[in-house]
Write a protein that holds these residues in place. Structure first.
Motif, PDB file in Angstrom:
ATOM      1  N   GLN A  30       0.841  -1.195   0.000  1.00 21.21           N
ATOM      2  CA  GLN A  30       0.000   0.000   0.000  1.00 21.21           C
ATOM      3  C   GLN A  30       0.877   1.247   0.000  1.00 21.21           C
ATOM      4  OE1 GLN A  30      -3.354   0.555  -0.418  1.00 21.21           O
ATOM      5  NE2 GLN A  30      -3.205  -1.551  -1.117  1.00 21.21           N
ATOM      6  N   ASP A  31       0.934   1.955   1.117  1.00 17.33           N
ATOM      7  CA  ASP A  31       1.704   3.190   1.209  1.00 17.33           C
ATOM      8  C   ASP A  31       3.049   2.925   1.870  1.00 17.33           C
ATOM      9  OD1 ASP A  31      -0.624   4.260   0.248  1.00 17.33           O
ATOM     10  OD2 ASP A  31      -1.170   5.287   2.100  1.00 17.33           O
ATOM     11  N   GLY A  32       4.087   3.587   1.376  1.00 16.12           N
ATOM     12  CA  GLY A  32       5.404   3.430   1.968  1.00 16.12           C
ATOM     13  C   GLY A  32       6.487   3.908   1.024  1.00 16.12           C
ATOM     14  N   LEU A  33       7.650   3.273   1.148  1.00 15.70           N
ATOM     15  CA  LEU A  33       8.805   3.629   0.334  1.00 15.70           C
ATOM     16  C   LEU A  33       9.377   2.373  -0.305  1.00 15.70           C
ATOM     17  CD1 LEU A  33      10.648   6.021   2.826  1.00 15.70           C
ATOM     18  CD2 LEU A  33       9.294   6.686   0.819  1.00 15.70           C
ATOM     19  N   THR A  96      15.211   5.826  -3.832  1.00 17.02           N
ATOM     20  CA  THR A  96      14.021   5.515  -3.043  1.00 17.02           C
ATOM     21  C   THR A  96      12.843   6.262  -3.653  1.00 17.02           C
ATOM     22  OG1 THR A  96      15.337   5.181  -1.059  1.00 17.02           O
ATOM     23  CG2 THR A  96      12.984   5.597  -0.747  1.00 17.02           C
ATOM     24  N   VAL A  97      11.761   5.517  -3.880  1.00  7.95           N
ATOM     25  CA  VAL A  97      10.576   6.065  -4.534  1.00  7.95           C
ATOM     26  C   VAL A  97       9.398   5.970  -3.571  1.00  7.95           C
ATOM     27  CG1 VAL A  97       9.006   5.812  -6.504  1.00  7.95           C
ATOM     28  CG2 VAL A  97      11.448   5.282  -6.777  1.00  7.95           C
ATOM     29  N   PRO A  98       8.646   7.065  -3.364  1.00  8.33           N
ATOM     30  CA  PRO A  98       7.441   6.970  -2.536  1.00  8.33           C
ATOM     31  C   PRO A  98       6.382   6.131  -3.260  1.00  8.33           C
ATOM     32  CG  PRO A  98       7.664   9.175  -3.460  1.00  8.33           C
ATOM     33  CD  PRO A  98       8.876   8.418  -3.864  1.00  8.33           C
ATOM     34  N   VAL A  99       5.590   5.411  -2.465  1.00 11.33           N
ATOM     35  CA  VAL A  99       4.547   4.534  -3.004  1.00 11.33           C
ATOM     36  C   VAL A  99       3.239   4.878  -2.297  1.00 11.33           C
ATOM     37  CG1 VAL A  99       3.780   2.134  -3.259  1.00 11.33           C
ATOM     38  CG2 VAL A  99       6.231   2.704  -3.427  1.00 11.33           C
ATOM     39  N   PRO A 122      28.413  -8.808 -16.798  1.00  6.72           N
ATOM     40  CA  PRO A 122      27.059  -8.442 -17.203  1.00  6.72           C
ATOM     41  C   PRO A 122      25.950  -9.052 -16.341  1.00  6.72           C
ATOM     42  CG  PRO A 122      27.866 -10.161 -18.629  1.00  6.72           C
ATOM     43  CD  PRO A 122      28.996  -9.823 -17.681  1.00  6.72           C
ATOM     44  N   GLN A 123      26.291  -9.849 -15.357  1.00 10.09           N
ATOM     45  CA  GLN A 123      25.274 -10.460 -14.504  1.00 10.09           C
ATOM     46  C   GLN A 123      25.123  -9.615 -13.241  1.00 10.09           C
ATOM     47  OE1 GLN A 123      23.502 -12.926 -15.857  1.00 10.09           O
ATOM     48  NE2 GLN A 123      24.898 -12.603 -17.580  1.00 10.09           N
ATOM     49  N   ARG A 124      23.959  -9.004 -13.085  1.00 10.12           N
ATOM     50  CA  ARG A 124      23.722  -8.078 -11.978  1.00 10.12           C
ATOM     51  C   ARG A 124      22.525  -8.516 -11.152  1.00 10.12           C
ATOM     52  NH1 ARG A 124      28.217  -5.199 -11.278  1.00 10.12           N
ATOM     53  NH2 ARG A 124      29.001  -4.479 -13.274  1.00 10.12           N
ATOM     54  N   LYS A 125      22.555  -8.131  -9.907  1.00 13.11           N
ATOM     55  CA  LYS A 125      21.429  -8.320  -9.011  1.00 13.11           C
ATOM     56  C   LYS A 125      20.949  -6.935  -8.594  1.00 13.11           C
ATOM     57  CE  LYS A 125      22.424 -12.890  -7.468  1.00 13.11           C
ATOM     58  NZ  LYS A 125      21.547 -13.570  -8.393  1.00 13.11           N
ATOM     59  N   VAL A 126      19.645  -6.773  -8.520  1.00 18.34           N
ATOM     60  CA  VAL A 126      19.051  -5.515  -8.055  1.00 18.34           C
ATOM     61  C   VAL A 126      18.073  -5.874  -6.964  1.00 18.34           C
ATOM     62  CG1 VAL A 126      17.619  -3.528  -8.669  1.00 18.34           C
ATOM     63  CG2 VAL A 126      19.304  -4.392 -10.306  1.00 18.34           C
ATOM     64  N   ARG A 127      18.243  -5.264  -5.795  1.00 14.87           N
ATOM     65  CA  ARG A 127      17.380  -5.548  -4.651  1.00 14.87           C
ATOM     66  C   ARG A 127      16.286  -4.491  -4.557  1.00 14.87           C
ATOM     67  NH1 ARG A 127      17.221  -8.772  -0.537  1.00 14.87           N
ATOM     68  NH2 ARG A 127      19.315  -9.569  -0.925  1.00 14.87           N
ATOM     69  N   LEU A 128      15.043  -4.945  -4.501  1.00 13.68           N
ATOM     70  CA  LEU A 128      13.892  -4.082  -4.257  1.00 13.68           C
ATOM     71  C   LEU A 128      13.453  -4.296  -2.818  1.00 13.68           C
ATOM     72  CD1 LEU A 128      11.839  -4.901  -7.486  1.00 13.68           C
ATOM     73  CD2 LEU A 128      13.524  -3.082  -7.156  1.00 13.68           C
ATOM     74  N   SER A 129      13.300  -3.221  -2.068  1.00 13.36           N
ATOM     75  CA  SER A 129      12.878  -3.311  -0.668  1.00 13.36           C
ATOM     76  C   SER A 129      11.731  -2.349  -0.438  1.00 13.36           C
ATOM     77  CB  SER A 129      14.029  -2.978   0.280  1.00 13.36           C
ATOM     78  OG  SER A 129      15.112  -3.862   0.082  1.00 13.36           O
ATOM     79  N   PHE A 130      10.726  -2.796   0.328  1.00 16.38           N
ATOM     80  CA  PHE A 130       9.588  -1.961   0.624  1.00 16.38           C
ATOM     81  C   PHE A 130       9.444  -1.807   2.131  1.00 16.38           C
ATOM     82  CE2 PHE A 130       5.215  -0.944   1.558  1.00 16.38           C
ATOM     83  CZ  PHE A 130       4.928   0.015   0.606  1.00 16.38           C
ATOM     84  N   ILE A 131       9.302  -0.570   2.546  1.00 15.58           N
ATOM     85  CA  ILE A 131       9.050  -0.247   3.948  1.00 15.58           C
ATOM     86  C   ILE A 131       7.696   0.463   4.005  1.00 15.58           C
ATOM     87  CG2 ILE A 131       9.792   1.043   5.975  1.00 15.58           C
ATOM     88  CD1 ILE A 131      12.659   0.689   4.971  1.00 15.58           C
TER      89      ILE A 131
END
Length: 133
Positions: A30-33, A96-99, A122-131
């Motif tokens: 819902q709402d967060g970052l 960081t993006v507001p949600v 060329p092999q990368r990892k990207v971590r998405l985290s939601f607070i």
């Protein structure tokens, strides 16, 4: 905190649009970052307009700022690889993006992208985290 890891191959693209992945990840909340982080010493995350030439302009600018030659003290890998290690000082490894209501509050033309000039890995990892709020 909820988190997920994306596996990204940058062998054919130096800038990879992650916006759809970010939207999909945020839709379960819902709402967060939402924080988008690349845990590599030679890549960064940016918010730019894509598809209208800005992505190519960014690459051209970075190539002018970080030339591929032997000026770097960090001198292993492909020629000019030291430039790859300077990149995260110019293109941050995270944003960081507001949600709100499960939607990232990006502007109309804003996209979240991975920037990777390092041809050695060329092999990368990207971590998405939601607070949540």
């Amino acid at each position: 905190m909820d988190t997920d890891v994306l596996d990204i191959d940058t062998a054919r693209r130096r800038i990879v649009d992650l916006t759809d992945d970010v939207r999909s990840f945020c839709s379960a909340h819902q709402d967060g970052l939402c924080n988008v982080f690349v845990p590599h010493a030679t890549a960064g995350i940016a918010i730019i307009e894509t598809g209208a030439g800005s992505d190519d302009d960014l690459l051209d600018t970075l190539e002018r700022l970080l030339p591929r030659d032997d000026r770097y003290r960090h001198a292993h890998g492909a020629p000019g690889h030291g430039a790859d290690h300077v990149l995260p000082a110019l293109v941050s490894p995270s944003v960081t993006v507001p949600v709100q209501g499960g939607k990232p509050l990006l502007g109309t033309w804003q996209s979240v992208v991975l920037v990777d000039l390092n041809s050695d890995n060329p092999q990368r990892k990207v971590r998405l985290s939601f607070i949540g709020a």
